[in-house]
Scaffold this motif. Structure first.
Motif, PDB file in Angstrom:
ATOM      1  N   ARG A  99      -9.891  -2.006  -1.926  1.00 33.77           N
ATOM      2  CA  ARG A  99     -10.072  -2.925  -0.796  1.00 33.77           C
ATOM      3  C   ARG A  99     -10.642  -4.257  -1.293  1.00 33.77           C
ATOM      4  O   ARG A  99     -10.228  -5.314  -0.821  1.00 33.77           O
ATOM      5  CB  ARG A  99     -10.970  -2.296   0.279  1.00 33.77           C
TER       6      ARG A  99
ATOM      7  N   PHE B   5      -6.336  -9.881   4.040  1.00 36.02           N
ATOM      8  CA  PHE B   5      -6.808  -8.537   3.758  1.00 36.02           C
ATOM      9  C   PHE B   5      -5.705  -7.519   4.055  1.00 36.02           C
ATOM     10  O   PHE B   5      -5.947  -6.331   4.221  1.00 36.02           O
ATOM     11  CB  PHE B   5      -8.058  -8.234   4.590  1.00 36.02           C
ATOM     12  N   LEU B   6      -4.487  -7.998   4.204  1.00 37.46           N
ATOM     13  CA  LEU B   6      -3.375  -7.121   4.564  1.00 37.46           C
ATOM     14  C   LEU B   6      -2.267  -7.224   3.526  1.00 37.46           C
ATOM     15  O   LEU B   6      -2.122  -8.241   2.847  1.00 37.46           O
ATOM     16  CB  LEU B   6      -2.803  -7.523   5.928  1.00 37.46           C
ATOM     17  N   VAL B   7      -1.485  -6.176   3.434  1.00 39.35           N
ATOM     18  CA  VAL B   7      -0.275  -6.201   2.632  1.00 39.35           C
ATOM     19  C   VAL B   7       0.925  -6.125   3.588  1.00 39.35           C
ATOM     20  O   VAL B   7       0.761  -5.650   4.725  1.00 39.35           O
ATOM     21  CB  VAL B   7      -0.246  -5.020   1.640  1.00 39.35           C
ATOM     22  N   PRO B   8       2.094  -6.602   3.150  1.00 35.71           N
ATOM     23  CA  PRO B   8       2.455  -7.044   1.812  1.00 35.71           C
ATOM     24  C   PRO B   8       1.972  -8.465   1.508  1.00 35.71           C
ATOM     25  O   PRO B   8       1.758  -9.272   2.406  1.00 35.71           O
ATOM     26  CB  PRO B   8       3.986  -7.002   1.854  1.00 35.71           C
TER      27      PRO B   8
ATOM     28  N   SER C  66       3.052   2.882   5.057  1.00 41.41           N
ATOM     29  CA  SER C  66       2.904   1.455   5.369  1.00 41.41           C
ATOM     30  C   SER C  66       4.237   0.805   5.729  1.00 41.41           C
ATOM     31  O   SER C  66       5.032   0.435   4.857  1.00 41.41           O
ATOM     32  CB  SER C  66       2.257   0.721   4.192  1.00 41.41           C
ATOM     33  N   SER C  67       4.436   0.636   7.026  1.00 38.16           N
ATOM     34  CA  SER C  67       5.709   0.075   7.490  1.00 38.16           C
ATOM     35  C   SER C  67       5.857  -1.394   7.080  1.00 38.16           C
ATOM     36  O   SER C  67       6.949  -1.850   6.771  1.00 38.16           O
ATOM     37  CB  SER C  67       5.821   0.211   9.005  1.00 38.16           C
ATOM     38  N   TRP C  68       4.737  -2.128   7.040  1.00 37.09           N
ATOM     39  CA  TRP C  68       4.854  -3.545   6.653  1.00 37.09           C
ATOM     40  C   TRP C  68       5.140  -3.670   5.171  1.00 37.09           C
ATOM     41  O   TRP C  68       5.853  -4.582   4.740  1.00 37.09           O
ATOM     42  CB  TRP C  68       3.609  -4.321   7.089  1.00 37.09           C
TER      43      TRP C  68
ATOM     44  N   ASP D  46       1.999 -11.913   4.719  1.00 34.79           N
ATOM     45  CA  ASP D  46       2.553 -11.662   6.046  1.00 34.79           C
ATOM     46  C   ASP D  46       4.084 -11.565   5.898  1.00 34.79           C
ATOM     47  O   ASP D  46       4.739 -12.463   5.354  1.00 34.79           O
ATOM     48  CB  ASP D  46       2.188 -12.741   7.076  1.00 34.79           C
ATOM     49  N   THR D  47       4.631 -10.464   6.421  1.00 31.66           N
ATOM     50  CA  THR D  47       6.051 -10.162   6.226  1.00 31.66           C
ATOM     51  C   THR D  47       6.967 -11.300   6.676  1.00 31.66           C
ATOM     52  O   THR D  47       7.933 -11.634   5.994  1.00 31.66           O
ATOM     53  CB  THR D  47       6.403  -8.887   7.010  1.00 31.66           C
ATOM     54  N   PHE D  48       6.651 -11.871   7.825  1.00 25.74           N
ATOM     55  CA  PHE D  48       7.536 -12.928   8.328  1.00 25.74           C
ATOM     56  C   PHE D  48       7.484 -14.153   7.413  1.00 25.74           C
ATOM     57  O   PHE D  48       8.510 -14.789   7.145  1.00 25.74           O
ATOM     58  CB  PHE D  48       7.136 -13.315   9.759  1.00 25.74           C
TER      59      PHE D  48
ATOM     60  N   LEU E 272      -7.834  -6.082  -2.817  1.00 24.78           N
ATOM     61  CA  LEU E 272      -6.935  -6.587  -1.781  1.00 24.78           C
ATOM     62  C   LEU E 272      -7.496  -7.859  -1.148  1.00 24.78           C
ATOM     63  O   LEU E 272      -6.765  -8.830  -0.917  1.00 24.78           O
ATOM     64  CB  LEU E 272      -6.728  -5.495  -0.713  1.00 24.78           C
TER      65      LEU E 272
ATOM     66  N   SER F  30       0.868  -1.183   0.000  1.00 23.15           N
ATOM     67  CA  SER F  30       0.000   0.000   0.000  1.00 23.15           C
ATOM     68  C   SER F  30       0.903   1.231   0.000  1.00 23.15           C
ATOM     69  O   SER F  30       1.880   1.260  -0.736  1.00 23.15           O
ATOM     70  CB  SER F  30      -0.983  -0.037   1.167  1.00 23.15           C
TER      71      SER F  30
ATOM     72  N   HIS G  45       7.902  -8.056  15.020  1.00 24.74           N
ATOM     73  CA  HIS G  45       6.701  -8.488  14.302  1.00 24.74           C
ATOM     74  C   HIS G  45       5.482  -8.538  15.221  1.00 24.74           C
ATOM     75  O   HIS G  45       4.370  -8.203  14.813  1.00 24.74           O
ATOM     76  CB  HIS G  45       6.970  -9.868  13.686  1.00 24.74           C
TER      77      HIS G  45
ATOM     78  N   PHE H 146       0.136   1.314  10.830  1.00 30.82           N
ATOM     79  CA  PHE H 146      -0.496   0.744   9.684  1.00 30.82           C
ATOM     80  C   PHE H 146       0.577   0.100   8.859  1.00 30.82           C
ATOM     81  O   PHE H 146       1.718   0.082   9.228  1.00 30.82           O
ATOM     82  CB  PHE H 146      -1.252   1.927   9.103  1.00 30.82           C
TER      83      PHE H 146
END
Ligand SMILES: N[C@@H](CCC(=O)N[C@@H](CS)C(=O)NCC(=O)O)C(=O)O
Length: 218
Positions: A44, A54-57, A14-16, A68-70, A47, A9, A104, A218
């Motif tokens: 949305r 429902f989340l990025v990345p 957007s930190s993630w 999910d970043t991890f 997404l 996003s 995380h 966010f």
């Protein structure tokens, strides 16, 4: 379109998204970046279709979809083991997982009180006690790593997953004028001058002006 796509996003807020993009670049992945603003209903809906959380990345790599970043970092380190996303030494890797995991899952006060906003600068920003405790713990993490592995990155001469996880925190330290002891301040500056961070920040600067609803963690 490239079969390898990272959906993110806002680059400014957007930190993630930033963490996900960093690990993809560090892995040497050839990918295109798709930006979904998340503020209008079409984005949305798109997404929700792309990312079950429902989340990025969210990364699509050929027939693989991972979110999910991890999870993205784990997938990339498994797929590109030579890229150096994780320290080679087993004990160092365990340490890296531990502090990346703390980021995380934790630091909720810092994340909610000091949202990432690369374009902003708040000199003399007043920190509340909950955020101070998070900052103290992060400084301890930085000091410990820099002492043990001798910098300039957390695990030595090359950036790894832990640096990607804490990179947005370093931008918050600058945005909110957080006073840091010398070693942590030097590390913050290393991250802010990391060529990948400079590239991301330049693109963030081109984004449309501040969107009020996004000015939160966010
Ligand atoms: N634990 C998730 C957090 C992801 C997250 O919270 N992403 C935010 C953007 S930074 C998001 O997608 N929010 C929903 C939206 O923008 O509609 C991860 O590690 O990827």
């Amino acid at each position: 379109m490239n079969a390898t796509t990272l959906t993110i996003s806002s680059r400014n807020y957007s930190s993630w998204s930033l963490r996900g993009w960093l690990v993809c670049r560090m892995a040497g992945l050839d990918f295109s970046t798709e930006v979904l603003s998340g503020t209008d209903s079409t984005s949305r809906a798109e997404l929700l279709h792309l990312s079950p959380s429902f989340l990025v990345p969210r990364l699509r790599h050929g027939d693989v979809v991972v979110w999910d970043t991890f999870a993205i970092a784990a997938y990339l380190s498994e797929t590109f083991p030579e890229a150096g996303l994780l320290p080679r030494d087993r004990a160092e890797r365990a340490h890296c997982y531990s502090i990346a995991g703390e980021m995380h899952s934790g630091f909720v006060n810092l994340r909610s009180a000091l949202p990432m906003n690369l374009k902003a600068f708040h000199p003399g920003f007043r920190l509340f006690n909950g955020a101070k405790a998070d900052i103290e713990r992060i400084i301890t993490i930085f000091d410990d790593c820099l002492d043990r592995y001798e910098g300039p990155y957390l695990f030595g001469s090359q950036p790894c997953l832990a640096d990607a996880m804490f990179a947005p925190v370093c931008t918050r330290f600058r945005t909110y004028d957080v006073k840091l002891p010398p070693a942590a301040a030097a590390y913050r500056d290393t991250i802010l001058h990391w060529p990948l961070m400079v590239e991301w920040a330049e693109e963030a600067a081109q984004e449309p002006e501040e969107i009020e609803e996004l000015d939160m963690e966010f």
